[in-house]
Design a protein around this motif. Structure first.
Motif, PDB file in Angstrom:
ATOM      1  N   GLY A 258       0.623  -1.137   0.026  1.00  0.00           N
ATOM      2  CA  GLY A 258       0.121   0.047  -0.049  1.00  0.00           C
ATOM      3  C   GLY A 258       0.735   1.341  -0.048  1.00  0.00           C
ATOM      4  O   GLY A 258       0.199   2.333   0.366  1.00  0.00           O
ATOM      5  N   VAL A 259       2.301   1.195  -0.273  1.00  0.00           N
ATOM      6  CA  VAL A 259       3.081   2.235  -0.374  1.00  0.00           C
ATOM      7  C   VAL A 259       3.490   2.549  -1.951  1.00  0.00           C
ATOM      8  O   VAL A 259       3.865   1.576  -2.361  1.00  0.00           O
ATOM      9  CB  VAL A 259       4.086   2.268   0.474  1.00  0.00           C
ATOM     10  CG1 VAL A 259       5.310   3.476   0.437  1.00  0.00           C
ATOM     11  CG2 VAL A 259       3.752   1.872   1.779  1.00  0.00           C
ATOM     12  N   ALA A 260       3.503   3.800  -2.484  1.00  0.00           N
ATOM     13  CA  ALA A 260       3.860   3.812  -3.742  1.00  0.00           C
ATOM     14  C   ALA A 260       4.666   5.404  -3.640  1.00  0.00           C
ATOM     15  O   ALA A 260       4.315   6.313  -2.942  1.00  0.00           O
ATOM     16  CB  ALA A 260       2.693   4.231  -4.860  1.00  0.00           C
ATOM     17  N   PHE A 261       5.739   5.372  -4.555  1.00  0.00           N
ATOM     18  CA  PHE A 261       6.789   6.395  -4.460  1.00  0.00           C
ATOM     19  C   PHE A 261       6.507   7.188  -5.693  1.00  0.00           C
ATOM     20  O   PHE A 261       6.512   6.647  -6.849  1.00  0.00           O
ATOM     21  CB  PHE A 261       8.239   5.991  -4.414  1.00  0.00           C
ATOM     22  CG  PHE A 261       8.399   5.236  -2.952  1.00  0.00           C
ATOM     23  CD1 PHE A 261       8.734   6.002  -1.947  1.00  0.00           C
ATOM     24  CD2 PHE A 261       8.077   3.833  -2.703  1.00  0.00           C
ATOM     25  CE1 PHE A 261       9.066   5.657  -0.676  1.00  0.00           C
ATOM     26  CE2 PHE A 261       8.635   3.271  -1.402  1.00  0.00           C
ATOM     27  CZ  PHE A 261       8.867   3.917  -0.361  1.00  0.00           C
ATOM     28  N   ILE A 262       7.007   8.361  -5.617  1.00  0.00           N
ATOM     29  CA  ILE A 262       6.976   9.393  -6.656  1.00  0.00           C
ATOM     30  C   ILE A 262       7.889  10.349  -6.310  1.00  0.00           C
ATOM     31  O   ILE A 262       7.974  10.894  -5.251  1.00  0.00           O
ATOM     32  CB  ILE A 262       5.607  10.279  -6.771  1.00  0.00           C
ATOM     33  CG1 ILE A 262       4.373   9.394  -7.195  1.00  0.00           C
ATOM     34  CG2 ILE A 262       5.611  10.998  -8.044  1.00  0.00           C
ATOM     35  CD1 ILE A 262       2.950   9.931  -7.296  1.00  0.00           C
ATOM     36  N   SER A 263       8.721  11.023  -7.375  1.00  0.00           N
ATOM     37  CA  SER A 263      10.005  11.554  -7.134  1.00  0.00           C
ATOM     38  C   SER A 263       9.574  13.194  -6.562  1.00  0.00           C
ATOM     39  O   SER A 263       9.928  13.417  -5.494  1.00  0.00           O
ATOM     40  CB  SER A 263      10.986  11.503  -8.539  1.00  0.00           C
ATOM     41  OG  SER A 263      10.066  12.204  -9.636  1.00  0.00           O
ATOM     42  N   SER A 264       8.694  13.700  -7.371  1.00  0.00           N
ATOM     43  CA  SER A 264       8.465  15.250  -7.370  1.00  0.00           C
ATOM     44  C   SER A 264       7.254  15.291  -7.920  1.00  0.00           C
ATOM     45  O   SER A 264       6.917  14.941  -9.037  1.00  0.00           O
ATOM     46  CB  SER A 264       9.442  15.952  -7.631  1.00  0.00           C
ATOM     47  OG  SER A 264       9.745  16.177  -8.815  1.00  0.00           O
ATOM     48  N   MET A 265       6.566  16.387  -7.352  1.00  0.00           N
ATOM     49  CA  MET A 265       5.201  16.699  -8.089  1.00  0.00           C
ATOM     50  C   MET A 265       5.227  18.446  -8.040  1.00  0.00           C
ATOM     51  O   MET A 265       5.541  19.040  -7.188  1.00  0.00           O
ATOM     52  CB  MET A 265       3.964  16.613  -7.662  1.00  0.00           C
ATOM     53  CG  MET A 265       3.845  14.658  -7.585  1.00  0.00           C
ATOM     54  SD  MET A 265       2.194  14.213  -6.741  1.00  0.00           S
ATOM     55  CE  MET A 265       1.004  15.126  -7.892  1.00  0.00           C
ATOM     56  N   THR A 266       5.230  18.944  -9.272  1.00  0.00           N
ATOM     57  CA  THR A 266       5.265  20.582  -9.303  1.00  0.00           C
ATOM     58  C   THR A 266       3.882  21.000  -9.204  1.00  0.00           C
ATOM     59  O   THR A 266       3.005  20.359  -9.421  1.00  0.00           O
ATOM     60  CB  THR A 266       5.823  20.919 -10.719  1.00  0.00           C
ATOM     61  OG1 THR A 266       5.124  20.433 -11.666  1.00  0.00           O
ATOM     62  CG2 THR A 266       7.255  20.659 -10.950  1.00  0.00           C
ATOM     63  N   PRO A 267       3.425  22.545  -9.072  1.00  0.00           N
ATOM     64  CA  PRO A 267       2.181  23.007  -9.000  1.00  0.00           C
ATOM     65  C   PRO A 267       1.462  22.614 -10.294  1.00  0.00           C
ATOM     66  O   PRO A 267       1.926  22.898 -11.107  1.00  0.00           O
ATOM     67  CB  PRO A 267       2.564  24.231  -8.568  1.00  0.00           C
ATOM     68  CG  PRO A 267       3.771  24.469  -7.943  1.00  0.00           C
ATOM     69  CD  PRO A 267       4.599  23.332  -8.840  1.00  0.00           C
ATOM     70  N   GLY A 268       0.397  21.941 -10.128  1.00  0.00           N
ATOM     71  CA  GLY A 268      -0.647  21.765 -11.058  1.00  0.00           C
ATOM     72  C   GLY A 268      -0.388  20.413 -11.922  1.00  0.00           C
ATOM     73  O   GLY A 268      -1.178  20.043 -12.724  1.00  0.00           O
ATOM     74  N   SER A 269       0.740  19.826 -11.435  1.00  0.00           N
ATOM     75  CA  SER A 269       1.033  18.422 -12.078  1.00  0.00           C
ATOM     76  C   SER A 269       0.178  17.094 -11.249  1.00  0.00           C
ATOM     77  O   SER A 269      -0.275  17.459  -9.953  1.00  0.00           O
ATOM     78  CB  SER A 269       2.390  18.117 -11.935  1.00  0.00           C
ATOM     79  OG  SER A 269       2.846  17.772 -10.548  1.00  0.00           O
ATOM     80  N   THR A 270       0.103  16.173 -12.290  1.00  0.00           N
ATOM     81  CA  THR A 270      -0.422  14.840 -11.732  1.00  0.00           C
ATOM     82  C   THR A 270       0.324  13.652 -11.848  1.00  0.00           C
ATOM     83  O   THR A 270       1.468  13.763 -12.538  1.00  0.00           O
ATOM     84  CB  THR A 270      -1.770  14.586 -12.427  1.00  0.00           C
ATOM     85  OG1 THR A 270      -1.638  14.142 -13.765  1.00  0.00           O
ATOM     86  CG2 THR A 270      -2.740  15.650 -12.388  1.00  0.00           C
ATOM     87  N   ALA A 271       0.174  12.752 -11.012  1.00  0.00           N
ATOM     88  CA  ALA A 271       1.079  11.471 -11.034  1.00  0.00           C
ATOM     89  C   ALA A 271       0.231  10.613 -10.687  1.00  0.00           C
ATOM     90  O   ALA A 271      -0.894  10.678 -10.163  1.00  0.00           O
ATOM     91  CB  ALA A 271       2.319  11.608 -10.116  1.00  0.00           C
ATOM     92  N   VAL A 272       0.377   9.324 -11.236  1.00  0.00           N
ATOM     93  CA  VAL A 272      -0.344   8.030 -10.962  1.00  0.00           C
ATOM     94  C   VAL A 272       0.511   7.054  -9.973  1.00  0.00           C
ATOM     95  O   VAL A 272       1.718   6.791 -10.061  1.00  0.00           O
ATOM     96  CB  VAL A 272      -0.454   7.218 -12.125  1.00  0.00           C
ATOM     97  CG1 VAL A 272      -1.277   5.884 -11.868  1.00  0.00           C
ATOM     98  CG2 VAL A 272      -1.385   8.122 -13.144  1.00  0.00           C
ATOM     99  N   ALA A 273      -0.228   6.887  -8.771  1.00  0.00           N
ATOM    100  CA  ALA A 273       0.295   5.781  -7.868  1.00  0.00           C
ATOM    101  C   ALA A 273      -0.297   4.246  -8.162  1.00  0.00           C
ATOM    102  O   ALA A 273      -1.587   4.317  -8.179  1.00  0.00           O
ATOM    103  CB  ALA A 273       0.249   6.312  -6.473  1.00  0.00           C
ATOM    104  N   LYS A 274       0.247   3.403  -7.957  1.00  0.00           N
ATOM    105  CA  LYS A 274      -0.217   2.057  -7.912  1.00  0.00           C
ATOM    106  C   LYS A 274      -0.324   1.462  -6.530  1.00  0.00           C
ATOM    107  O   LYS A 274       0.767   1.096  -5.862  1.00  0.00           O
ATOM    108  CB  LYS A 274       0.473   1.119  -9.083  1.00  0.00           C
ATOM    109  CG  LYS A 274       0.184   1.827 -10.458  1.00  0.00           C
ATOM    110  CD  LYS A 274       1.050   0.945 -11.530  1.00  0.00           C
ATOM    111  CE  LYS A 274       0.869   1.469 -13.125  1.00  0.00           C
ATOM    112  NZ  LYS A 274      -0.564   1.649 -13.259  1.00  0.00           N
TER     113      LYS A 274
END
Length: 328
Positions: A258-274
């Protein structure tokens, strides 16, 4: 003649100065016992209260905070105008006494303070009007005015206005009656006015990271396990580094990853976690909300955690295909 010209010039200056210092100036009805024919002086000046927020005026969205507002009376005595010349020792004593008492014109008494925000503002003032007491000229309030405010969790970063309204009484004029120079005694009659002042206080909602769940992709059946894709958006104004999504499902759902890593997120950006989610065999077919917290690092290197976000996950009813062949 020269003295009269100087006095007239001073009077014009004093009146113009007072007019610019206050928002609203009014006078209570004159007491029936107040005899202008016995008045020795007219005084010019008055209280002038300014307000300052104690400490920082910058806050995060979603906060409920107490604003401590310090009040200081900068009132000035601008001068006197002789209204009547004393004739004997008693009247001279009365005139001298009146002049001393008239200096209290700069003091504010019975101060009532209230705070408000613009219509539609994301800042809500939770406190009602409060009594502050009295403040002599040159002094601060004994204790600050305290106002609770709530900042909406969806407030945009920026500067917002709060409006402080102050109303109070002040001594407009004094009449000394029956002065006795020998016994140093006298009676006094006071005439009060009322003043209203308004001041704008600035509150800043800070730039910050702010996450929201955009969508989820994938579903599972009771007794099964699937990878659910969760789209996350940084809707804030600052970049989030070393983002980690942590899911904490409760019965009948569980997780082995239940843990997913994302390097960074700039303002307004989206990312997908699995996230790998499992449904208990007794799970009822419906949409469940999984509590999810996002851990991240600010640009200053501080570790922070988001509020708990709800990730919707659908558990479907087991169909004939699943009963016959299971999950391939």
């Amino acid at each position: 003649m020269k003295k009269m010209i100087i006095l007239a010039f001073l009077l014009i200056f004093m009146i113009s100065g007072v007019a610019g210092a206050y928002d609203t100036l009014s006078v209570y009805s004159v007491s029936q016992s107040f005899d202008f024919g016995e008045n020795y002086y007219n005084v010019y000046g008055g209280p002038d209260i300014s307000a300052t927020i104690i400490g920082s005026n910058e806050f995060d969205r979603g906060q409920t905070v107490t604003l401590n507002v310090d009040l200081i009376n900068n009132g000035k005595l601008l001068g006197f105008k002789n209204d009547r010349t004393p004739d004997d020792a008693d009247e001279i004593f009365g005139a001298q006494t009146e002049m001393k008492l008239e200096s209290a014109v700069v003091d504010a008494t019975g101060i009532v303070a209230s705070l408000s925000a613009d219509p539609g503002s994301p800042i809500e003032v939770k406190s009602v009007s409060q009594k502050i007491g009295s403040i002599k000229s040159g002094q601060n309030s004994v204790s600050p005015a305290k106002f609770d405010i709530k900042i909406d969790k969806n407030a945009k970063a920026g500067e917002y206005n709060l409006y402080l309204n102050l109303s109070y009484d002040y001594q407009k004029n004094v009449q000394v009656m029956d002065p006795d120079a020998t016994t140093q005694t006298y009676d006094v009659n006071r005439w009060y006015g009322m003043m209203v002042q308004n001041q704008t206080l600035k509150v800043i909602v800070k730039d910050q990271v702010d996450f929201e769940i955009v969508s989820t992709t994938g579903s599972l059946f009771s007794g099964g396990e699937e990878v659910i894709s969760v789209e996350i958006k940084n809707k804030g104004e600052e970049e989030a580094k070393n983002v980690k999504i942590m899911a904490n499902p409760s019965d009948p759902l569980s997780t082995t990853d239940g843990v997913a890593f994302i390097s960074s997120m700039t303002p307004g950006s989206t990312a997908v976690a699995k996230l790998k989610i499992k449904a208990d065999s007794e799970a009822v077919a419906k949409v469940y909300g999984i509590d999810t917290v996002i851990r991240y690092e600010t640009m200053e290197g501080d570790i922070k955690y988001s509020d708990t976000l709800q990730v919707p996950v659908e558990v479907k009813e087991v169909g004939l295909f699943q009963r016959l062949f299971g999950w391939i």
